[in-house]
Design an enzyme around this catalytic site. Structure first.
Site, PDB file in Angstrom:
ATOM      1  N   CYS A   1      91.773  49.193  68.073  1.00 20.97           N
ATOM      2  CA  CYS A   1      92.929  48.286  68.094  1.00 20.97           C
ATOM      3  C   CYS A   1      94.223  48.901  67.570  1.00 20.97           C
ATOM      4  O   CYS A   1      95.237  48.220  67.485  1.00 20.97           O
ATOM      5  CB  CYS A   1      92.608  47.025  67.296  1.00 20.97           C
ATOM      6  SG  CYS A   1      92.517  47.303  65.509  1.00 20.97           S
TER       7      CYS A   1
ATOM      8  N   CYS B   1      84.174  58.196  54.342  1.00 22.40           N
ATOM      9  CA  CYS B   1      83.609  59.076  55.364  1.00 22.40           C
ATOM     10  C   CYS B   1      83.665  58.348  56.702  1.00 22.40           C
ATOM     11  O   CYS B   1      82.996  57.331  56.882  1.00 22.40           O
ATOM     12  CB  CYS B   1      82.177  59.434  54.967  1.00 22.40           C
ATOM     13  SG  CYS B   1      81.431  60.679  56.002  1.00 22.40           S
TER      14      CYS B   1
END
Length: 162
Positions: free
Chosen positions: A83, A151
């Site tokens: 998005c 991460c």
């Protein structure tokens, strides 16, 4: 108690203690007021690559060292591949040696976290606050100033140069 059981219990206790010290032991962290994007699975499949769909919508994990973004160190912004919401500034990126793009902090309010027990021991998983796309996991082995390693799956990100 068998040695293996003792070691597993000790490891689980240390992980839980670490989570509670960093504030990740509670329930989902809420983001700032961001307008949510809701799409059907078919709509997501139409706009994402199969690899992006697997990670963002099915909470998959890409192969370590497979993303070109792992070695991207230009100035800019890392946005959600689903998005385009900005998630990380390049100033917070570091080489963790793990094979995935890693950051020591996200852009405030643009990610949401939740507990993940998929590997039995609890982890903190995070998602884009706008579209809910899975990004990765947070660990407490990063550099200062936060000590955190966010991460991220590279396929779940886009890099926008400054």
């Amino acid at each position: 108690m068998k040695r293996r059981t003792f070691i597993q219990a000790a490891l689980a206790a240390s992980v839980l203690a670490g989570l509670s010290r960093t504030g990740f032991a509670g329930n989902e962290r809420k983001s700032a007021m961001i307008d949510k994007i809701e799409r059907s699975e078919q709509q997501w499949a139409d706009i994402l690559t199969p690899e992006q769909f697997e990670v963002l919508r099915n909470e998959g994990t890409e192969r370590a060292f497979s993303s070109p973004l792992n070695k991207e160190y230009g100035k800019g912004t890392y946005t959600c591949a689903g998005c385009d919401l900005p998630l990380f500034d390049s100033e917070s990126k570091f080489d963790s040696g793990t094979g995935w793009p890693s950051f020591f902090q996200p852009i405030e309010g643009n990610v949401e976290t939740k507990r993940d027990f998929k590997l039995i021991l609890p982890r903190t998983e995070y998602h884009c606050a706008r579209c809910g796309g899975h990004q990765g996991h947070v660990f407490n082995d990063g550099p200062q100033p936060t000590g955190q390693r966010w991460c991220n799956n590279g396929v779940a990100l886009k890099f926008i140069p400054a």
